[in-house]
Write a protein that holds these residues in place. Structure first.
Motif, PDB file in Angstrom:
ATOM      1  N   GLU A  36       0.880  -1.277  -0.330  1.00  0.00           N
ATOM      2  CA  GLU A  36      -0.169  -0.051   0.319  1.00  0.00           C
ATOM      3  C   GLU A  36       0.906   1.303   0.068  1.00  0.00           C
ATOM      4  O   GLU A  36       1.652   1.485   0.838  1.00  0.00           O
ATOM      5  N   LEU A  56      -1.896   5.637   9.811  1.00  0.00           N
ATOM      6  CA  LEU A  56      -2.014   4.421   9.782  1.00  0.00           C
ATOM      7  C   LEU A  56      -3.084   4.055  11.047  1.00  0.00           C
ATOM      8  O   LEU A  56      -2.562   4.427  12.222  1.00  0.00           O
ATOM      9  N   SER A  60      -6.978  -1.178  10.697  1.00  0.00           N
ATOM     10  CA  SER A  60      -7.102  -1.530   9.382  1.00  0.00           C
ATOM     11  C   SER A  60      -5.954  -2.484   8.748  1.00  0.00           C
ATOM     12  O   SER A  60      -5.836  -2.739   7.641  1.00  0.00           O
ATOM     13  N   TYR A  61      -5.085  -2.714   9.666  1.00  0.00           N
ATOM     14  CA  TYR A  61      -3.901  -3.547   9.404  1.00  0.00           C
ATOM     15  C   TYR A  61      -3.394  -4.814  10.025  1.00  0.00           C
ATOM     16  O   TYR A  61      -3.904  -4.783  11.418  1.00  0.00           O
ATOM     17  N   LYS A  62      -2.591  -5.850   9.695  1.00  0.00           N
ATOM     18  CA  LYS A  62      -2.047  -6.776  10.224  1.00  0.00           C
ATOM     19  C   LYS A  62      -0.616  -6.187  10.638  1.00  0.00           C
ATOM     20  O   LYS A  62      -0.207  -5.224  10.365  1.00  0.00           O
ATOM     21  N   SER A  64       3.004  -5.188  10.215  1.00  0.00           N
ATOM     22  CA  SER A  64       3.396  -4.639   9.192  1.00  0.00           C
ATOM     23  C   SER A  64       4.853  -4.234   8.923  1.00  0.00           C
ATOM     24  O   SER A  64       5.345  -4.007  10.257  1.00  0.00           O
ATOM     25  N   SER A 116       0.851  -2.875  14.679  1.00  0.00           N
ATOM     26  CA  SER A 116      -0.312  -2.612  14.177  1.00  0.00           C
ATOM     27  C   SER A 116      -1.283  -2.647  15.566  1.00  0.00           C
ATOM     28  O   SER A 116      -2.410  -3.242  15.510  1.00  0.00           O
ATOM     29  N   VAL A 135       3.328   0.573   3.053  1.00  0.00           N
ATOM     30  CA  VAL A 135       3.052  -0.459   4.188  1.00  0.00           C
ATOM     31  C   VAL A 135       3.016  -2.013   3.531  1.00  0.00           C
ATOM     32  O   VAL A 135       2.398  -2.102   2.534  1.00  0.00           O
ATOM     33  N   GLN A 137       2.353  -5.685   4.648  1.00  0.00           N
ATOM     34  CA  GLN A 137       1.705  -6.268   5.568  1.00  0.00           C
ATOM     35  C   GLN A 137       2.260  -7.724   5.653  1.00  0.00           C
ATOM     36  O   GLN A 137       2.612  -8.376   4.694  1.00  0.00           O
TER      37      GLN A 137
END
Length: 140
Positions: A36, A56, A60-62, A64, A116, A135, A137
């Motif tokens: 991303e 961030l 919304s993320y694992k 990363s 995250s 990003v 992940q």
């Protein structure tokens, strides 16, 4: 799965009078694709950093790997990255800050693992410098 090959080389022949520095670190990082990439203007003087300058959002993320790059060519346009202060909406928590200065030919950058587990937000000392964010992940 994808593999991100990371190489960091630090070298200097005049860092100290008694030694030179020549260090290279290499790692193959397992990531999910695609990366991303986004560019964000970081507003200086924001009264609510979390509302205005969230880079961030943790939800919304694992886990990363994050690359941040201050693209500003203006000396003094410093972007500070951190987490929200528990008290004031316009202050970053002091224990979690990274500062990236702007300068001729583009500014400073950093690359780091991010669990995250908390939102990353930013503030700018002056102006509205552009921060490039990438990003990668982790599949775990």
């Amino acid at each position: 799965m994808a593999e991100l090959n990371a190489t960091l080389t630090l070298s200097s022949s005049n860092l100290t009078s008694s030694e030179s520095l020549n260090l290279t670190l290499v790692d193959a990082l397992e990531v999910m694709g695609p990366v991303e990439t986004k560019r964000m203007a970081i507003a200086s003087g924001a009264t609510n950093l979390a509302a205005t300058n969230t880079l961030l959002a943790a939800a919304s993320y694992k886990k990363s790997y994050v690359l941040l790059y201050n693209t500003s060519e203006t000396v003094g346009e410093i972007i500070t990255i951190g987490t929200k202060d528990g008290v004031a909406a316009n202050i970053l928590a002091t224990a979690t800050q990274i500062s990236l200065a702007g300068g001729t030919g583009g500014g400073e950058w950093c690359f780091f693992p991010w669990e995250s587990d908390i939102d990353l937000i930013a503030d700018a000392v002056t102006g509205n410098p552009i921060l490039e964010i990438r990003v990668f992940q982790n599949p775990v």
